[in-house]
Design an enzyme around this catalytic site. Structure first.
Site, PDB file in Angstrom:
ATOM      1  N   CYS A   1      21.543  -1.618  -6.064  1.00 19.51           N
ATOM      2  CA  CYS A   1      21.096  -0.245  -6.214  1.00 19.51           C
ATOM      3  C   CYS A   1      21.576   0.529  -4.998  1.00 19.51           C
ATOM      4  CB  CYS A   1      19.573  -0.197  -6.265  1.00 19.51           C
ATOM      5  SG  CYS A   1      18.899  -1.236  -7.562  1.00 19.51           S
TER       6      CYS A   1
ATOM      7  N   TRP B   1      20.261  -0.355 -10.637  1.00 16.67           N
ATOM      8  CA  TRP B   1      20.852  -1.334 -11.562  1.00 16.67           C
ATOM      9  C   TRP B   1      19.725  -2.314 -11.831  1.00 16.67           C
ATOM     10  CZ3 TRP B   1      21.835  -6.608 -11.930  1.00 16.67           C
ATOM     11  CH2 TRP B   1      22.796  -6.982 -12.878  1.00 16.67           C
TER      12      TRP B   1
ATOM     13  N   ASN C   1      16.472  -1.568  -2.427  1.00 11.70           N
ATOM     14  CA  ASN C   1      17.671  -2.229  -2.935  1.00 11.70           C
ATOM     15  C   ASN C   1      17.548  -3.699  -2.602  1.00 11.70           C
ATOM     16  OD1 ASN C   1      20.255  -3.018  -3.684  1.00 11.70           O
ATOM     17  ND2 ASN C   1      21.127  -2.458  -1.707  1.00 11.70           N
TER      18      ASN C   1
ATOM     19  N   GLU D   1      36.629  -5.422 -18.390  1.00  8.82           N
ATOM     20  CA  GLU D   1      35.507  -4.721 -17.765  1.00  8.82           C
ATOM     21  C   GLU D   1      35.527  -3.218 -17.998  1.00  8.82           C
ATOM     22  OE1 GLU D   1      37.075  -4.986 -13.116  1.00  8.82           O
ATOM     23  OE2 GLU D   1      34.946  -5.081 -13.506  1.00  8.82           O
TER      24      GLU D   1
ATOM     25  N   HIS E   1      47.920 -26.587 -25.991  1.00 11.68           N
ATOM     26  CA  HIS E   1      46.868 -27.610 -26.013  1.00 11.68           C
ATOM     27  C   HIS E   1      45.616 -27.106 -26.738  1.00 11.68           C
ATOM     28  CE1 HIS E   1      49.247 -30.226 -23.530  1.00 11.68           C
ATOM     29  NE2 HIS E   1      49.471 -29.206 -22.704  1.00 11.68           N
TER      30      HIS E   1
HETATM   31  C1  AGP Z   1      36.292  -6.396 -10.191  1.00 13.79           C
HETATM   32  O1  AGP Z   1      36.899  -5.353 -10.837  1.00 13.79           O
HETATM   33  C2  AGP Z   1      34.881  -6.544 -10.339  1.00 13.79           C
HETATM   34  N1  AGP Z   1      34.154  -5.374 -10.464  1.00 13.79           N
HETATM   35  C3  AGP Z   1      34.211  -7.740  -9.718  1.00 13.79           C
HETATM   36  O2  AGP Z   1      34.765  -8.863 -10.345  1.00 13.79           O
HETATM   37  C4  AGP Z   1      34.282  -7.926  -8.183  1.00 13.79           C
HETATM   38  O3  AGP Z   1      35.587  -8.211  -7.802  1.00 13.79           O
HETATM   39  C5  AGP Z   1      33.323  -9.066  -7.787  1.00 13.79           C
HETATM   40  O4  AGP Z   1      32.026  -8.716  -8.154  1.00 13.79           O
HETATM   41  C6  AGP Z   1      33.390  -9.388  -6.318  1.00 13.79           C
HETATM   42  O5  AGP Z   1      33.019  -8.298  -5.541  1.00 13.79           O
HETATM   43  P1  AGP Z   1      33.275  -8.285  -3.976  1.00 13.79           P
HETATM   44  O6  AGP Z   1      34.759  -8.293  -3.777  1.00 13.79           O
HETATM   45  O7  AGP Z   1      32.647  -7.002  -3.506  1.00 13.79           O
HETATM   46  O8  AGP Z   1      32.629  -9.505  -3.416  1.00 13.79           O
END
Ligand code: AGP
Length: 607
Positions: free
Chosen positions: A2, A75, A101, A487, A503
């Site tokens: 959040c 969130w 948060n 995403e 495979h």
């Molecule tokens: C990527 O587009 C994502 N939103 C997500 O996979 C992100 O890379 C992952 O949550 C890791 O975040 P960070 O690099 O802040 O640790």
């Protein structure tokens, strides 16, 4: 996951809180609220949905009087994203409002205890326990009530508190969640991220775990967990407010894609002096590196895919075995890590809960930790033995782009640096790799410029399901391309090592199954070409991604996206760019909310 923000001064608080929340909305965007103190009472306004709805409700904050307040964008973890579960939460006596948060892990036990003591809960959140604890422990000294409350909480939290008994003062405390104080003139602020502060001030204080602060318009006092006043260094934010704005682009994601040449340059150039890599941040000697028996790279999501790509480069140049582990798996894997293991922890935000836990797990077994992190002062940057910042600047879109390519750039730097120290490179090879590294920003710009046709390609390929294939670093980029597509466009996308199709997966290939083939690794290009031929024979339409001048691919694939030619070890940083654009335009075509995809948040601070 959040965002929290707070303001105390002589200006109207609500408009400032709403603007700050808008900048933090990438952290969570399912509900929002503000609490402002005025005439001895706290007014709480909260809504399910986006900040825009809250702004509309309060006429951009103009309907809410008061010069001190707190705000939250959520969130949801505990309780659905409803108006009632939105923060801030109020104590039963109306004296305290809290934004939070993080996650309170022992909230059920606390909730039962508080209910037994007569406190009435309105929401299903873990956070509401905090505000009732404050009321319970308050006997006239708010700081002491905050300390007693914090001592009862297990989990992670950054808390912002306003009270009717302190009409000018905000209280904050942090444990494992980011919290930054902003120092203004006659006004002060707090926020989860500097992006909410830069419009007002560049002078900030990074709070550490266990610290408590009191903010009034003209003073900030910080205390350690025992209540002793401490002196904190003031840091200066190096980027401008424009960096956190869209600057004419439709979406932050497109702006951030376009910023990649500059971001990669910022990651590389300051560390290359007169043809030599100097890690300004720290130095590893040949002896240090010779002591390393294996490298583990750990991360989540795209950062993990950056690690998958980096692994090939490090192994190829340094000849040290590299394992790449998802942080969420590594943390519980009883990993084979010791003092001869070097762990590279990659994270854009530096706050990802699983990645932090994996880091701690490896550290407890004696490993040395290098953090590859974008956000300055973040938890991973602080926990690592050494930090290599990626210097991408603020990344606002939930889907990472420049965060990813700058991670690759730093991994490349590390690989070339370590290989040279270990004596694995001839002087000629070293010089050539350095020259190529220095040229990467230009090549990325070319990869963007030469692919103006991607919007129309995206509209032809944005079907219900896509397969991405590739080998070696191309496979790592296929994984990242598929994740980007999923995403933001919500299209089903799968990635396979090209040689693995036969495979089992090839059973799914038919004329309704487009395949996107990453074919930039020239050593293996012919092998991937054979896989293209195989899927074409089963009716698939193929979009290939290859180096400019690859004529063989043109005769086999239905469509080809080209990128400039570079040494194969560095191809991933170019190959990913058209795939980011492909996902972006597919999502745009589908009318998706590109910067804030459903169910996601930028930094995943929960397990
Ligand atoms: C990527 O587009 C994502 N939103 C997500 O996979 C992100 O890379 C992952 O949550 C890791 O975040 P960070 O690099 O802040 O640790």
């Amino acid at each position: 996951m959040c965002g929290i923000v707070g303001f105390t001064g002589s200006r109207k608080a609500a408009p400032i809180l709403l603007k700050g929340l808008t900048r933090l909305e990438y952290r969570g965007y399912d509900s929002a609220g503000i609490a402002v103190l005025h005439d001895g009472a706290i007014e709480v306004d909260k809504v399910s949905g986006r900040i825009a709805k809250l702004s509309e409700k309060t006429k951009d904050g103009s309907l809410v009087p008061g010069v001190i307040g707190i705000g939250h964008t959520r969130w949801a973890t505990h309780g659905a994203p409803t108006d009632i579960n939105a923060h801030p939460h109020l104590s039963n006596d109306g004296k305290f409002a809290v934004v939070h948060n993080g996650i309170i892990e022992n909230y059920l036990a606390l909730r039962e205890e508080l209910i037994a003591d007569g406190y009435v809960f309105q929401s299903e959140t873990d956070t509401e326990t905090i505000v009732h604890l404050l009321e319970m422990y308050y006997t006239g000294d708010i700081k002491s009530a905050v300390m007693k409350t914090a001592s009862r909480l297990e989990g992670s939290y950054a808390l912002g508190i306003v009270s009717t008994d302190a009409p000018e003062t905000l209280f904050v405390v942090r444990e494992s969640s980011p919290l930054i104080l902003g120092i203004g003139v006659g006004e002060n602020y707090f926020a989860s991220d500097v992006t909410a502060l830069v419009a007002h001030t560049k002078n900030v204080i990074y709070m550490e775990d266990g610290e408590i602060a009191e903010l009034s318009p003209n003073a900030i006092s910080v205390y350690d967990c025992t209540g002793q006043k401490i002196t904190k260094p003031v840091s200066r934010v190096t980027w401008n407010v424009e960096a956190a704005e869209k600057g004419g682009y439709d979406h932050f994601m497109l702006k951030e894609i376009m910023e990649q040449p500059a971001a990669v340059k910022a990651a590389l150039a300051p560390r290359i002096h007169e043809g030599q890599i100097r890690l300004d941040d720290f130095e590893l000697t040949a002896e240090d590196l010779k002591d390393v028996r294996k490298i583990i790279i750990t991360a989540c999501g795209s950062a993990y895919y950056a690690g998958c790509s980096g692994r090939y480069v490090i192994e190829r140049l340094c000849r040290i075995p590299v394992e790449v582990e998802l942080a969420s798996e590594l943390r519980y894997a009883d990993p084979m890590v010791d003092e001869h293991t070097l762990v590279l922890v990659i994270s854009q935000s530096g706050e990802t809960a699983d990645t932090i836990a994996a880091l701690k797990e490896c550290r407890s077994r004696g490993a040395k930790i290098i953090g590859i992190v974008n956000v300055v002062g973040s938890t991973i940057a602080k926990l690592a033995d050494y930090t290599l910042y990626t210097w991408a600047g603020p990344e606002i879109a939930v889907a990472t782009t420049k965060g990813f390519t700058t991670q690759l750039a730093v991994l490349y730097l590390f690989a070339v640096y370590a290989a040279e120290k270990l004596g694995r490179l001839s002087p000629e090879k070293y010089d050539s790799l350095i020259r190529q590294l220095m040229n990467l920003p230009k090549r990325i710009q070319e990869a963007i410029d030469m692919n103006y046709q991607i919007p129309s390609v995206a509209s032809r390929y944005a079907s219900q399901s896509l397969f991405f294939i590739g080998r070696n670093t191309d496979y790592a980029i296929a994984l990242e391309g598929a994740l980007k597509m999923k995403e933001i466009s919500y299209l089903h996308a799968e990635s396979y090592a090209a040689g693995e199709l036969k495979h089992g997966t090839i059973a799914l290939i038919d004329e309704n199954q487009p395949v996107i083939a990453v074919c930039c690794n020239e050593v293996l290009a012919d092998k991937t070409l054979s896989n293209i031929v195989e899927v074409k024979a089963r009716g698939a339409k193929v979009l290939a991604l290859a180096f400019r001048g690859n004529t063989k691919i043109v005769s086999q694939a239905d469509d080809v996206i080209f990128i400039p030619r570079v040494d194969a070890v560095f191809s991933a940083i170019l190959a990913v760019v058209p795939l980011q654009l492909l996902a972006y335009y597919a999502a745009k075509e589908k009318g998706c909310d590109i910067d804030k995809p459903k169910n996601l948040a930028k930094s995943v601070t929960v397990e």
